[in-house]
Motif scaffolding. Structure first.
Motif, PDB file in Angstrom:
ATOM      1  N   GLU A 244      16.983 -16.001  17.246  1.00  0.00           N
ATOM      2  CA  GLU A 244      18.075 -15.102  16.860  1.00  0.00           C
ATOM      3  C   GLU A 244      17.991 -14.760  15.378  1.00  0.00           C
ATOM      4  N   ARG A 245      17.702 -15.756  14.547  1.00  0.00           N
ATOM      5  CA  ARG A 245      17.579 -15.518  13.110  1.00  0.00           C
ATOM      6  C   ARG A 245      16.391 -14.605  12.816  1.00  0.00           C
ATOM      7  N   LEU A 246      15.290 -14.829  13.527  1.00  0.00           N
ATOM      8  CA  LEU A 246      14.099 -14.018  13.315  1.00  0.00           C
ATOM      9  C   LEU A 246      14.364 -12.558  13.659  1.00  0.00           C
ATOM     10  N   LYS A 247      15.021 -12.324  14.788  1.00  0.00           N
ATOM     11  CA  LYS A 247      15.325 -10.950  15.192  1.00  0.00           C
ATOM     12  C   LYS A 247      16.260 -10.284  14.186  1.00  0.00           C
ATOM     13  N   GLU A 248      17.275 -11.019  13.776  1.00  0.00           N
ATOM     14  CA  GLU A 248      18.238 -10.449  12.830  1.00  0.00           C
ATOM     15  C   GLU A 248      17.553 -10.096  11.507  1.00  0.00           C
ATOM     16  N   MET A 249      16.701 -10.979  11.012  1.00  0.00           N
ATOM     17  CA  MET A 249      16.039 -10.741   9.733  1.00  0.00           C
ATOM     18  C   MET A 249      15.019  -9.609   9.834  1.00  0.00           C
ATOM     19  N   MET A 250      14.249  -9.565  10.942  1.00  0.00           N
ATOM     20  CA  MET A 250      13.264  -8.502  11.082  1.00  0.00           C
ATOM     21  C   MET A 250      13.919  -7.158  11.330  1.00  0.00           C
ATOM     22  N   ASP A 251      15.039  -7.148  12.060  1.00  0.00           N
ATOM     23  CA  ASP A 251      15.742  -5.884  12.290  1.00  0.00           C
ATOM     24  C   ASP A 251      16.180  -5.249  10.971  1.00  0.00           C
ATOM     25  N   LYS A 252      16.497  -6.084  10.001  1.00  0.00           N
ATOM     26  CA  LYS A 252      16.919  -5.551   8.702  1.00  0.00           C
ATOM     27  C   LYS A 252      15.821  -4.715   8.077  1.00  0.00           C
ATOM     28  N   TYR A 253      14.559  -5.102   8.316  1.00  0.00           N
ATOM     29  CA  TYR A 253      13.442  -4.361   7.735  1.00  0.00           C
ATOM     30  C   TYR A 253      12.991  -3.215   8.641  1.00  0.00           C
ATOM     31  N   THR A 254      12.878  -3.497   9.946  1.00  0.00           N
ATOM     32  CA  THR A 254      12.362  -2.468  10.848  1.00  0.00           C
ATOM     33  C   THR A 254      13.358  -1.335  11.064  1.00  0.00           C
ATOM     34  N   ASN A 255      14.645  -1.578  10.806  1.00  0.00           N
ATOM     35  CA  ASN A 255      15.658  -0.518  10.944  1.00  0.00           C
ATOM     36  C   ASN A 255      16.051   0.095   9.605  1.00  0.00           C
TER      37      ASN A 255
END
Length: 410
Positions: A339-350
């Motif tokens: 969950e943390r990984l998705k949240e952190m990567m979404d910040k960059y990919t979005n």
């Protein structure tokens, strides 16, 4: 030792080369000395300052010298000509610093990958030296390629940093998740009665009909056959519905599940000598969604008859227990890490939006030059990085939802 340019070359070529389809590390670079490959010296026994790779014909970088002319102006002279006995020596510490930079993921390079790197490194160093001697490192093409290589390396470094940060799940967060989601860590022991949807004799008749050479019936014969089949099907289903209800009543009265299961199979023509009624311990995801209401029953309670395409099912909760935190700690850590990984990567990919000019690029879905599939880059171009995915569930993690129970459980 020159590091920055070398790492760029290795990351853009060596790493990609290791992932070519159909090529194993052994195929890519067979060991030069088979005997040495069978009995490698453990790295722990080699001192860090010991030379582990000697490359003759490749010289260490020699700084250019600056001389003062008779007029007082300084003049830079070319580096000394390469001596005949020049060589580059790489120590264990230098080599492992390089492999650490090339490492993809949490696991270090294994012995085979290190041998592959040691086999490819001399050629890369020699050819890059030759390219620099020709001035290719000063070309516009090289500069543009390096832009992509640097972006790829920086993207990989960002992803590595995100993975490391996502892995740092505080212990209190794990304990909090365990406390707030007790139903996710309940484990059930169930007994199950299964009544097939059709009688075995009817199923065998259908199989036999399928093997016979079909004769084209008249329209009246076809209608009569369909009506008879429908009547037999409805009659058989009604009989098995009544049987399921009857068995459920007897189970509620305390009769043995194994005895009732044998009667169910005998009544439908199913041949199973010792039917099993006790299911393996399972979590809430262990049954299909249509059967999930079973997990809300109390210990000793029976479910209603649950019917689906497979047949009829009756469950009894024999035991319900809460797994201890120590047993599921790694599972919770993996879930929260994902969950943390998705949240952190979404910040960059979005964080960006891009549009393309179709007048220049053409509509999506067209094959590219050389017949390559859409989106596939030529082999020499740096590959874009794939965002890291949430880690796989560890051993003992909560199982995924199972397929519907079989029509003939053992």
């Amino acid at each position: 030792m020159r590091k920055s340019w070398l790492l760029c070359v290795l990351l853009a070529t060596l790493t990609w080369g290791q992932t070519q389809p159909g090529t194993t590390p052994a195929q890519a670079s067979p060991p030069q000395n088979p005997a040495a490959a069978k009995t490698p010296v453990p790295p722990a026994e080699v001192p860090e300052n010991a030379v582990v790779l000697t490359i003759k014909g490749v010289c260490p970088p020699v700084p250019k010298t600056t001389a003062v002319s008779t007029t007082g102006a300084s003049k830079t002279t070319a580096a000394a000509k390469k001596p005949a006995d020049c060589k580059t020596e790489i120590t264990r510490a230098q080599f492992e610093k390089m492999t650490g930079a090339l490492q993809q993921g949490p696991n270090p390079l294994n012995a085979q990958q290190k041998r592959q790197l040691a086999a490819q490194l001399p050629q890369l160093m020699a050819m890059s030296d030759a390219a620099k001697a020709k001035g290719l490192d000063k070309s516009a093409r090289f500069a543009e390629t390096m832009k992509f290589v640097k972006m790829r390396i920086l993207s990989a470094e960002l992803q590595r940093a995100v993975l490391e940060e996502a892995d740092k799940v505080p212990p209190e967060k794990i304990a909090e998740y365990y406390k707030n989601n007790p139903e996710a860590f309940e484990q059930f022991t169930l007994e199950r009665l299964f009544i097939p949807r059709y009688k075995q004799a009817e199923a065998e008749d259908k199989d036999k009909e399928g093997t016979k050479e079909p004769e084209k019936p008249t329209e009246e014969q076809q209608k009569a056959k369909e009506a008879a089949d429908q009547a037999n099907r409805e009659k058989g289903e009604q009989e098995l519905n009544k049987l399921a209800d009857s068995l459920r009543e007897r189970a509620a009265a305390g009769e043995d599940f194994a005895k009732l299961q044998k009667e169910a199979f005998d009544g439908t023509g199913t041949k199973v000598a010792n039917p099993t009624v006790t299911l393996p311990p399972m979590r809430r995801t262990g049954l299909p969604a249509a059967h999930a209401a079973v997990f809300d029953l109390k210990v000793g309670e029976l479910s209603a008859v649950i019917s689906d395409n497979g047949g009829h099912y009756i469950y009894k909760v024999v035991k319900k227990e809460l797994l201890p935190l120590d047993q599921v700690k790694e599972e919770i850590h993996t879930k929260l890490k994902g969950e943390r990984l998705k949240e952190m990567m979404d910040k960059y990919t979005n964080s960006f939006q891009a549009t393309t000019n179709e007048a220049y690029f053409g509509p999506a879905g067209l094959a590219g030059p050389g017949g390559r599939p859409p989106g596939q880059l030529p082999p020499h171009m740096p590959r874009p990085q794939t965002p890291p995915q949430p880690p796989a569930q560890p051993q003992g993690a909560q199982p995924p939802a199972q397929q519907p129970p079989p029509s003939k459980p053992n």
